[in-house]
Design an enzyme around this catalytic site. Structure first.
Site, PDB file in Angstrom:
ATOM      1  N   ARG A 171       0.826  -1.222   0.000  1.00  0.00           N
ATOM      2  CA  ARG A 171       0.000   0.000   0.000  1.00  0.00           C
ATOM      3  C   ARG A 171       0.855   1.265   0.000  1.00  0.00           C
ATOM      4  O   ARG A 171       0.486   2.270   0.613  1.00  0.00           O
ATOM      5  CB  ARG A 171      -0.958   0.038   1.193  1.00  0.00           C
ATOM      6  CG  ARG A 171      -1.972  -1.078   1.179  1.00  0.00           C
ATOM      7  CD  ARG A 171      -3.279  -0.669   1.864  1.00  0.00           C
ATOM      8  NE  ARG A 171      -4.146  -1.832   1.952  1.00  0.00           N
ATOM      9  CZ  ARG A 171      -4.556  -2.380   3.100  1.00  0.00           C
ATOM     10  NH1 ARG A 171      -4.224  -1.857   4.240  1.00  0.00           N
ATOM     11  NH2 ARG A 171      -5.332  -3.440   3.082  1.00  0.00           N
TER      12      ARG A 171
ATOM     13  N   TYR B  34     -14.216 -12.877   0.089  1.00  0.00           N
ATOM     14  CA  TYR B  34     -14.908 -11.609  -0.211  1.00  0.00           C
ATOM     15  C   TYR B  34     -16.212 -11.847  -0.965  1.00  0.00           C
ATOM     16  O   TYR B  34     -17.230 -11.208  -0.704  1.00  0.00           O
ATOM     17  CB  TYR B  34     -14.012 -10.703  -1.066  1.00  0.00           C
ATOM     18  CG  TYR B  34     -13.105  -9.795  -0.278  1.00  0.00           C
ATOM     19  CD1 TYR B  34     -13.625  -8.778   0.522  1.00  0.00           C
ATOM     20  CD2 TYR B  34     -11.720  -9.933  -0.354  1.00  0.00           C
ATOM     21  CE1 TYR B  34     -12.791  -7.931   1.236  1.00  0.00           C
ATOM     22  CE2 TYR B  34     -10.874  -9.089   0.356  1.00  0.00           C
ATOM     23  CZ  TYR B  34     -11.413  -8.092   1.147  1.00  0.00           C
ATOM     24  OH  TYR B  34     -10.593  -7.258   1.859  1.00  0.00           O
TER      25      TYR B  34
ATOM     26  N   ARG C 219      -3.508   6.287   0.757  1.00  0.00           N
ATOM     27  CA  ARG C 219      -4.153   7.443   1.389  1.00  0.00           C
ATOM     28  C   ARG C 219      -3.298   8.161   2.425  1.00  0.00           C
ATOM     29  O   ARG C 219      -3.678   9.196   2.915  1.00  0.00           O
ATOM     30  CB  ARG C 219      -5.462   6.994   2.048  1.00  0.00           C
ATOM     31  CG  ARG C 219      -6.547   6.645   1.047  1.00  0.00           C
ATOM     32  CD  ARG C 219      -7.756   6.035   1.716  1.00  0.00           C
ATOM     33  NE  ARG C 219      -7.443   4.740   2.336  1.00  0.00           N
ATOM     34  CZ  ARG C 219      -8.283   4.069   3.106  1.00  0.00           C
ATOM     35  NH1 ARG C 219      -9.473   4.553   3.386  1.00  0.00           N
ATOM     36  NH2 ARG C 219      -7.926   2.903   3.621  1.00  0.00           N
TER      37      ARG C 219
ATOM     38  N   ASP D 178      -6.534  -3.204  -7.543  1.00  0.00           N
ATOM     39  CA  ASP D 178      -7.206  -3.822  -6.398  1.00  0.00           C
ATOM     40  C   ASP D 178      -7.389  -5.311  -6.666  1.00  0.00           C
ATOM     41  O   ASP D 178      -7.538  -5.711  -7.822  1.00  0.00           O
ATOM     42  CB  ASP D 178      -8.576  -3.165  -6.173  1.00  0.00           C
ATOM     43  CG  ASP D 178      -9.129  -3.510  -4.800  1.00  0.00           C
ATOM     44  OD1 ASP D 178      -9.887  -4.489  -4.691  1.00  0.00           O
ATOM     45  OD2 ASP D 178      -8.781  -2.822  -3.819  1.00  0.00           O
TER      46      ASP D 178
ATOM     47  N   ARG E  47      -7.390  11.470  -5.907  1.00  0.00           N
ATOM     48  CA  ARG E  47      -8.546  10.572  -5.845  1.00  0.00           C
ATOM     49  C   ARG E  47      -9.850  11.285  -5.486  1.00  0.00           C
ATOM     50  O   ARG E  47     -10.931  10.709  -5.598  1.00  0.00           O
ATOM     51  CB  ARG E  47      -8.281   9.481  -4.783  1.00  0.00           C
ATOM     52  CG  ARG E  47      -7.321   8.396  -5.214  1.00  0.00           C
ATOM     53  CD  ARG E  47      -7.998   7.177  -5.824  1.00  0.00           C
ATOM     54  NE  ARG E  47      -9.067   6.666  -4.987  1.00  0.00           N
ATOM     55  CZ  ARG E  47     -10.360   6.853  -5.206  1.00  0.00           C
ATOM     56  NH1 ARG E  47     -10.762   7.528  -6.258  1.00  0.00           N
ATOM     57  NH2 ARG E  47     -11.259   6.366  -4.381  1.00  0.00           N
TER      58      ARG E  47
END
Length: 367
Positions: free
Chosen positions: A36, A163, A40, A85, A49
């Protein structure tokens, strides 16, 4: 056609430290990157974004390229990882996935019973469905200008299955695990279907310009050793074996493959004998015992607790030094034991990278 979207005539690689460490060769310093690292915690990432749909961003090669390059403008990382992703694969199989602010990835219609498997596409044209990832890889590889290698990645079959059944994140994954116990055959059917798509997807990433591949089994830890051995490990092995065969048959370059099974420390010996060049480790494993248990069969990657980045800089430096002493400087890629968190200070990430480079150079001098 934009030359940058053609997967050839890539700039020459200037820093191959990451690739050499993956192969267990001598290095001048221990290479470092962060899971990552495009993310963010960077204000420029949040700015780029802002107001845009997450998966729309994933589908824009230009946006993915920019987000992949951002951390490299700030920090001397030794590898880049393409911004994407793991859930693009369930989307390619025809499932709807949305990124809900404050909640994370959400499947409005998860798989509930084995008959729901019929709603998935039986044949996936990976180039048609996921070509945007390949374009992003090719573009980024050109724009990196050979600065560092580019890593491609995928989610592992079990993690994706979890998921698709849970419909999002879950602390227990009890809905997905219910399938393993109640519907083992349907579970294997789904895992095999995912594996087939993943193999095509990874080979496509290498053809597009990826120089290494990482398989993320982020939900490995909610399985016990027996279930992992039945429902995850065989597919992880199948992926590495088939990808290697396909690359060879297609005349594509062999690239190092990394397997990261978070919290799957009970499977360390098995993972080190699964045809991956590198085994990624989370922070629950002691470096020296990981070395002993993998017995020199693989290079290791990891495994600093991401939360250690909340410590003052001097403390980060001490933690890194201990970690490097534990792993040794050969066949080792420094990383965190999981991804960076959004509230982390970019300065601390810089301190981590700097500490890996300076301490490893010191240790190598003492050899």
């Amino acid at each position: 056609m934009n030359n940058h979207i053609i997967p050839k005539d890539f700039p020459e690689l200037k820093n191959d430290t990451f690739l050499r460490a993956a192969a267990g060769e001598e290095v001048e310093h221990v290479p470092v990157w962060c899971m990552r690292q495009a993310g963010r915690y960077l204000p420029e990432f949040r700015e780029a974004r802002a107001g845009k749909d997450f998966f729309e961003t994933c589908r824009s090669p230009e946006a993915c390229c920019e987000l992949t390059l951002q951390p490299l403008r700030r920090f001397p990382f030794d590898a880049a990882i393409i911004f994407s992703d793991i859930l693009v694969i369930p989307q390619a199989l025809g499932m709807d996935v949305q990124m809900v602010p404050g909640k994370g990835p959400t499947f409005p219609e998860p798989l509930k019973e084995p008959e729901d498997l019929q709603t998935l596409k039986s044949k996936v044209d990976v180039h048609a469905e996921l070509g945007y990832v390949f374009k992003a890889i090719t573009l980024t590889r050109h724009r990196l200008e050979g600065k560092v290698p580019l890593i491609g990645f995928t989610g592992a079959p079990w993690t994706l299955m979890a998921y698709m059944i849970e419909g999002g994140g879950s602390p227990t994954h009890s809905k997905a695990k219910r399938w393993l116990y109640r519907h083992p055959e349907a579970s294997h059917r789904l895992l095999k279907q995912l594996t087939d798509v993943i193999v095509e997807y990874l080979v496509g990433q290498v053809a597009a310009g990826a120089q290494a591949l990482q398989v993320f089994d982020s939900h490995a830890g909610c399985l016990g050793p027996k279930e992992f051995g039945e429902f995850s490990l065989p597919y992880l092995r199948d992926i590495s074996k088939r990808v290697k065969e396909r690359l060879k048959d297609s005349g594509l370059e062999k690239v190092p493959m990394i397997v990261f099974a978070k919290d799957g420390h009970y499977a360390l010996e098995d993972l080190s004998q699964s045809h991956y060049e590198v085994v990624g480790l989370d922070w629950t494993i002691d470096p020296q015992s990981a070395r002993l248990r993998t017995d020199g069969k693989v290079s290791l990657q990891g495994n600093m607790d991401p939360c250690a980045l909340y410590a003052p800089k001097e403390r980060i430096s001490e933690i890194v030094k201990k970690m490097l002493e534990g792993f040794g400087t050969r066949g080792y890629i420094a990383n965190l034991g999981h991804g960076l968190y959004p509230d982390m200070d970019p300065e601390s990430v810089g301190a981590f990278v700097e500490a890996v480079h300076s301490h490893s150079r010191q240790l190598l001098k003492l050899k």
